[in-house]
Design an enzyme around this catalytic site. Structure first.
Site, PDB file in Angstrom:
ATOM      1  N   GLY B 248       0.837  -1.195   0.000  1.00 13.10           N
ATOM      2  CA  GLY B 248       0.000   0.000   0.000  1.00 13.10           C
ATOM      3  C   GLY B 248       0.872   1.245   0.000  1.00 13.10           C
ATOM      4  O   GLY B 248       0.816   2.057  -0.907  1.00 13.10           O
ATOM      5  N   PHE B 249       1.694   1.371   1.043  1.00 15.81           N
ATOM      6  CA  PHE B 249       2.669   2.465   1.157  1.00 15.81           C
ATOM      7  C   PHE B 249       1.996   3.829   1.143  1.00 15.81           C
ATOM      8  O   PHE B 249       2.600   4.821   0.764  1.00 15.81           O
ATOM      9  CB  PHE B 249       3.724   2.364   0.042  1.00 15.81           C
ATOM     10  CG  PHE B 249       4.252   0.975  -0.152  1.00 15.81           C
ATOM     11  CD1 PHE B 249       4.936   0.337   0.869  1.00 15.81           C
ATOM     12  CD2 PHE B 249       4.048   0.290  -1.337  1.00 15.81           C
ATOM     13  CE1 PHE B 249       5.410  -0.958   0.722  1.00 15.81           C
ATOM     14  CE2 PHE B 249       4.506  -1.014  -1.492  1.00 15.81           C
ATOM     15  CZ  PHE B 249       5.193  -1.633  -0.468  1.00 15.81           C
ATOM     16  N   GLY B 477       1.334  -5.976   4.447  1.00 15.07           N
ATOM     17  CA  GLY B 477       2.678  -6.526   4.449  1.00 15.07           C
ATOM     18  C   GLY B 477       3.411  -6.246   5.737  1.00 15.07           C
ATOM     19  O   GLY B 477       4.436  -6.845   6.023  1.00 15.07           O
ATOM     20  N   ALA B 518       1.100   3.784  12.757  1.00 14.52           N
ATOM     21  CA  ALA B 518       0.360   3.811  14.024  1.00 14.52           C
ATOM     22  C   ALA B 518      -0.535   2.601  14.207  1.00 14.52           C
ATOM     23  O   ALA B 518      -1.234   2.485  15.210  1.00 14.52           O
ATOM     24  CB  ALA B 518      -0.491   5.078  14.089  1.00 14.52           C
ATOM     25  N   ARG B 639       8.205  -0.609  22.557  1.00 21.96           N
ATOM     26  CA  ARG B 639       8.093  -2.049  22.709  1.00 21.96           C
ATOM     27  C   ARG B 639       7.877  -2.697  21.336  1.00 21.96           C
ATOM     28  O   ARG B 639       7.020  -2.271  20.571  1.00 21.96           O
ATOM     29  CB  ARG B 639       6.904  -2.363  23.610  1.00 21.96           C
ATOM     30  CG  ARG B 639       6.812  -3.817  23.996  1.00 21.96           C
ATOM     31  CD  ARG B 639       5.404  -4.178  24.365  1.00 21.96           C
ATOM     32  NE  ARG B 639       4.887  -3.393  25.465  1.00 21.96           N
ATOM     33  CZ  ARG B 639       4.894  -3.810  26.745  1.00 21.96           C
ATOM     34  NH1 ARG B 639       5.411  -4.961  27.064  1.00 21.96           N
ATOM     35  NH2 ARG B 639       4.378  -3.054  27.690  1.00 21.96           N
ATOM     36  N   ASN B 642       6.841  -7.987  17.595  1.00 20.48           N
ATOM     37  CA  ASN B 642       7.370  -9.165  16.903  1.00 20.48           C
ATOM     38  C   ASN B 642       8.670  -8.776  16.199  1.00 20.48           C
ATOM     39  O   ASN B 642       8.654  -8.172  15.129  1.00 20.48           O
ATOM     40  CB  ASN B 642       6.333  -9.682  15.895  1.00 20.48           C
ATOM     41  CG  ASN B 642       6.781 -10.973  15.227  1.00 20.48           C
ATOM     42  OD1 ASN B 642       7.956 -11.126  14.870  1.00 20.48           O
ATOM     43  ND2 ASN B 642       5.856 -11.902  15.042  1.00 20.48           N
ATOM     44  N   PRO B 643       9.805  -9.099  16.826  1.00 22.00           N
ATOM     45  CA  PRO B 643      11.095  -8.649  16.270  1.00 22.00           C
ATOM     46  C   PRO B 643      11.326  -9.103  14.834  1.00 22.00           C
ATOM     47  O   PRO B 643      11.871  -8.360  14.027  1.00 22.00           O
ATOM     48  CB  PRO B 643      12.122  -9.288  17.211  1.00 22.00           C
ATOM     49  CG  PRO B 643      11.387  -9.504  18.492  1.00 22.00           C
ATOM     50  CD  PRO B 643       9.959  -9.803  18.101  1.00 22.00           C
ATOM     51  N   GLN B 649      10.138  -4.919   8.389  1.00 21.03           N
ATOM     52  CA  GLN B 649       9.627  -3.584   8.075  1.00 21.03           C
ATOM     53  C   GLN B 649      10.777  -2.590   7.959  1.00 21.03           C
ATOM     54  O   GLN B 649      10.801  -1.739   7.074  1.00 21.03           O
ATOM     55  CB  GLN B 649       8.691  -3.113   9.199  1.00 21.03           C
ATOM     56  CG  GLN B 649       7.325  -3.710   9.098  1.00 21.03           C
ATOM     57  CD  GLN B 649       6.565  -3.078   7.959  1.00 21.03           C
ATOM     58  OE1 GLN B 649       6.085  -1.966   8.062  1.00 21.03           O
ATOM     59  NE2 GLN B 649       6.476  -3.763   6.859  1.00 21.03           N
ATOM     60  N   GLU B 716       7.776   3.168   8.651  1.00 14.67           N
ATOM     61  CA  GLU B 716       8.278   4.258   7.825  1.00 14.67           C
ATOM     62  C   GLU B 716       9.650   4.751   8.268  1.00 14.67           C
ATOM     63  O   GLU B 716      10.329   5.479   7.555  1.00 14.67           O
ATOM     64  CB  GLU B 716       7.254   5.402   7.837  1.00 14.67           C
ATOM     65  CG  GLU B 716       5.922   4.896   7.301  1.00 14.67           C
ATOM     66  CD  GLU B 716       4.763   5.863   7.448  1.00 14.67           C
ATOM     67  OE1 GLU B 716       4.580   6.677   6.538  1.00 14.67           O
ATOM     68  OE2 GLU B 716       4.026   5.776   8.439  1.00 14.67           O
TER      69      GLU B 716
END
Ligand code: FES
Ligand code: FES
Lengths: 162, 757
Positions: B248-249, B477, B518, B639, B642-643, B649, B716
């Site tokens: 999407g971006f 994604g 967000a 926090r 999920n690393p 990302q 981002e």
């Protein structure tokens, strides 16, 4: 000019009626047979999202006229797993997070399967980077893709030896 | 919403699911081809629609000949402004700040090349494509305005969605008087097109005045009423399904003309219609990043401290709408600068309207700022990292607020160590590799704000000990299927595998927009709160039930974990959820939730994610070809749920930074205004061979203020910092800075010639 062709897709024979020679393999798979796992990213051979195997070789299905493939063996992403057992490339893509949105992924996976058979399991990291460069990933999942293909290659080699 | 509970106090402890590097919940579907994207849908009786685009960028259609198209076998209908009914809402009206003016065959004006001027609907895709090709148009053509020198700059009312175009604090002139030196740089950035791998698509099916739409969408809660308004039906008549987005971006957050045309065609023909954009059609009606022409100036005192920061950006927008990239706001909260003055102007191009594209404003602005900072460091005779630390912002200098959390120092250190930065020679052109390639190292600072949206969610605990959790949400994604599921499970105090989890359609509580980095905080916070609401109700039942070991423990803190409710003070006292429900004879408990950011925190703190990116490039000394051989970043974003996914990302963002620095550029013909490189052969993005080594490291950061869960975004952040890092590395390799992005061989050659002279 009606044409009838026969395609062996993932081990199943499909008779396909074409009203003219225009339909590409990609559009036949997606719009006529209903195998929508193969994706369209550009429709002109520039992104690799539509990669499938034709008689074991990877091709851009958007650049291939279905009418030219009468009698061919076609493997798509839907045909890779053996029941519930994933192909080593599929498993490695999950394990190494080789995708984000997943839209390029069927093409990446088919391309990797094709590449590993072309190189006979001997591909270096650099050869993998070059050999996978016909498959664009806008999400930039490239680190995971490279690791996934390397891992799949190693796992296939291990399975072959045992 | 009085009945919607908030998550309790700071700082909420998440359960055992969050923080784990689970593989993607949607992974199996995505590697087997079963993940269902919008264009994969084929309802019974489906027709295919393809639109014909304008071949001029400005003017009017004077004649549209549809005869050949209509005569083509398989074509059933051609929509033109002549026979297309008016929408119930004027598509040029902006009903919300998120509404874009769109082209839906309501007039004959042409405002950009590729604007839909007709839609061909046919029984087969092939016939629709050919029909669209057979549409003949004549135009009254006006000269196209493409570029900053083609038009008058104006002062916009706002940039981004609603940010003021100008900002100043401190006394710029007074600070400048004390300066020992200054640096100033002018850099242009090009039009960039989002180009998600999945082209925008819609499959629309009407049943009377009820509409089902398959369409990739980042903001289902906005899209549903938006579509309803255009078509004059109640919002509840619209079902929007978007379980997977092929990227999407930012470009799938608002409604666009082509998709509305697909819905319109389905209504006209009373049959389902599929309309998918062709790749070349992605360079017009579906947004892009504004082009910019930016000036950045820093003034420095004798102690090498920044005194004043000035940033001006001239930003492109369209002739008919007002979205402008907020490039000059990128540096407001970045370095310690006593005086700040930033301002935007706008220039109208005859293109489609720009929109938010991954890290809007910040990516564009920081691409220039990070170069200016390196130039200032050079002037100061300091190492770029040392100079950034020397001017480290302990507070947000644009408003004096402390940061809610800022582990940027740790990011610098972590990334610099991993990279091996200490060996960097200060002067450019000092390093060659064994192949004789000039090698350069550069760095940049990453920053991205941490907004929070009012998302809602629902959770249902069933008596068999399983549960259901849901919010409309969107996974384009970033990993929402997985990270949000983990947070939902923690809210319920259960193993993720025991929870049916659902996102991505409009029957679910509004998960708000997946944007602004967000979504995890907002929708995840809501899911966590919904689970907590279930636990609260469960505790109420148990503590009033004399047969429960928790009877009378109403004032104590109770914890739900692994499907068991127990006393915080004595975990041995408790019982399984199923036992509580069983005794009470209750089939299920439903909880509602929304995430929470404390209002006072918002007023008190500046909230950002941070990072540091280090780049190594190799430049061919004869050909000036640039390769990025290493890209290493370290990031602090509160926090991390999920690393594994967060790293993906971040590296994805860093690759976008590489793309910005070296590859992407939307080129339009100056005379016709038509895009010249509207395909993947001409519009370059990195391929695997361009990315030999990209690595994102995560730095622990506890942010007690940003929201109840301490979660910030990572989607981002990675692109910011990376662009400048690469430009700085190129300078370090050959001593040349180029006046525009992407960095091109011809500009490097010119710069190198100038150096020699
Ligand atoms: S869709 Fe075939 S290469 Fe892009
Ligand atoms: S995973 Fe999104 S394009 Fe590759």
């Amino acid at each position: 000019m009606a044409l009838r062709i026969s395609l062996n897709i993932n081990g199943t024979e499909h008779g396909v009626d074409l009203e003219d020679p225009r339909p590409t393999l990609l559009d036949v798979l997606r719009e006529r047979i209903g195998l929508t796992g193969t994706k369209k990213g550009c429709d002109r051979g520039q992104c690799g999202a539509c990669t499938v195997l034709v008689d074991g070789r990877r091709v851009n299905s958007c650049l291939t006229l279905a009418v030219s493939l009468d009698g061919a063996d076609i493997t798509t992403v839907e045909g890779l797993a053996d029941g519930d057992t994933l192909h080593p490339v599929q498993a490695a893509f999950i394990q190494n997070d080789g995708f984000q949105c997943g839209y390029c992924t069927p093409g990446q996976i088919m391309s990797a399967v094709g590449l590993l058979s072309e190189t006979g399991g001997q591909a270096s990291a650099e050869a993998i980077r070059e050999g996978m460069s016909g498959n664009l990933c806008r999400c930039g999942a490239y680190a995971g893709i490279q690791d996934a293909v390397l891992e799949a290659q190693a796992n296939i080699a291990k399975a072959g030896k045992s | 919403m009085a009945d919607t509970p908030m998550v309790a106090a700071h700082h909420v402890r998440l359960g055992s699911n969050s923080g784990q590097s689970m593989t993607r919940k949607d992974g199996l579907a995505k590697v087997t081809g079963k993940a269902n994207y919008a264009a994969d849908n084929r309802p019974e009786g489906l027709l295919h629609a393809v639109f014909a685009g304008a071949s001029i960028a400005r003017g009017r259609v004077t004649l549209l000949d549809t005869k050949a198209a209509l005569a083509h076998p398989g074509v059933v209908h051609v929509m033109t402004p002549e026979n297309t009914p008016a929408l119930s809402q004027d598509p040029d009206e902006k009903t919300t700040p998120f509404t874009a003016r769109i082209d839906v065959l309501q007039h004959n004006d042409v405002r950009y090349a590729g604007q839909p001027i007709a839609v061909v609907v046919a029984e087969t895709l092939e016939a629709a494509i050919e029909g669209a090709r057979l549409i003949k148009a004549e135009y009254d053509e006006q000269p196209a305005r493409i570029g900053f020198d083609d038009g008058e700059a104006f002062t916009p009312e706002a940039v981004g969605i609603s940010t003021p175009p100008k900002f100043a604090t401190g006394d710029l002139e007074a600070q400048r008087k004390q300066a020992a030196s200054s640096v100033s740089v002018v850099v242009e950035t090009p039009l960039q097109y989002h180009n998600a791998m999945e082209p925008h698509a819609v499959v629309a099916a009407w049943d009377g005045d009820k509409l089902t739409v398959d369409m990739p969408n980042q903001a289902i809660g906005l899209a549903k009423p938006g579509i309803a308004n255009y078509f004059g039906i109640p919002a509840e008549n619209v079902t929007l399904r978007s379980p997977y987005l092929g990227g999407g971006f930012g470009s799938k957050a608002v409604l666009f003309g082509p998709q509305m045309l697909g819905i319109l065609a389905a209504r006209e023909l009373k049959r389902p219609v599929k309309l998918a954009l062709k790749r070349d059609q992605m360079f017009g009606p579906v947004q892009h990043r504004s082009a910019t022409r930016q000036t950045v100036r820093y003034d420095i005192d004798a102690d090498n401290r920044l005194l004043a920061f000035e940033h001006q950006a001239n930003v492109s927008t369209s002739s008919f709408d007002n979205w402008l990239d907020g490039a000059a706001n990128a540096g407001l909260s970045l370095y310690a600068t006593p005086a700040i003055s930033v301002a935007h102007s706008g220039t109208r191009f005859d293109t489609g309207t720009p929109g938010a594209m991954r890290a809007p404003g910040i990516a564009t602005g920081s691409a220039v700022i990070e170069c200016a900072i390196d130039m200032a460091a050079e002037k100061a005779g300091m190492d770029p990292l040392e100079f950034r630390l020397h001017n480290y912002a302990e507070k947000d200098h644009s408003n004096g607020k402390p940061y809610s959390a800022k582990a940027l120092r740790e990011c610098y250190e972590t990334a610099a160590n991993a990279f091996g930065w200490t060996d960097r020679p200060p002067k450019p052109g000092q390093m060659r590799d064994e192949d004789g390639l000039l090698t350069g190292w550069g760095m940049g600072t990453s920053i991205f704000h941490a907004p929070f949206f009012p998302a809602k969610a629902r959770a249902v605990l069933r008596k068999d000990g399983t549960a259901r959790a849901e919010t409309s949400g969107a996974d384009m994604g970033q990993g929402a299927w997985t990270a949000l599921w983990q947070m939902a499970a923690d809210g319920l105090g259960m193993a993720a595998d025991d929870i049916d989890f659902d996102i991505g359609h409009s029957d679910l509580p509004d998960g708000s927009v997946a944007g602004g980095s967000a979504h995890t905080a907002s929708a995840g916070g809501a899911l966590f709160a919904a689970g907590n609401d279930v636990i609260r109700q469960l505790a109420e039942i148990a503590t009033k039930d004399s047969d429960s070991p928790l009877f009378g423990a109403g004032n104590e803190r109770l914890i739900g974990e692994n499907g068991r409710l127990f006393k915080a003070s004595d975990p041995s006292v408790g019982e399984p959820y199923t036992a509580i429900l069983e005794r009470a004879g209750i089939d299920e408990i439903e909880g509602q939730g929304r995430g929470n950011r404390d209002k006072a925190s918002t007023e008190t703190y500046a909230m950002f994610s941070h990072g540091a990116v280090f780049a190594e490039v190799k430049v061919d000394p004869d050909l000036y070809q640039v390769r990025v051989t290493r890209l290493i970043g370290a990031f602090a974003a509160g926090r991390i749920i999920n690393p594994r996914l967060a790293k993906s990302q971040l590296t994805g963002g860093m690759i976008w930074g590489m793309s910005f620095a070296l590859h992407e550029e939307g080129v339009h013909d100056k005379r016709t205004g038509r895009p010249l490189n509207n395909d993947f052969a001409g519009y370059h993005i990195p391929v695997l061979a361009d990315v030999p080594h990209v690595e994102a490291l995560l730095v622990d950061e506890d942010d007690p203020h940003v929201n109840d869960l301490g979660v910030k975004g990572v989607g981002e952040l990675g692109i910011t910092g990376t662009v400048g890092a690469i430009a700085n590395a190129v300078w370090h390799a050959i001593g040349v800075r180029t006046p525009r992005y992407p960095i091109k061989i011809e500009d490097l050659l010119k710069g190198a010639e100038a150096l020699k002279a």
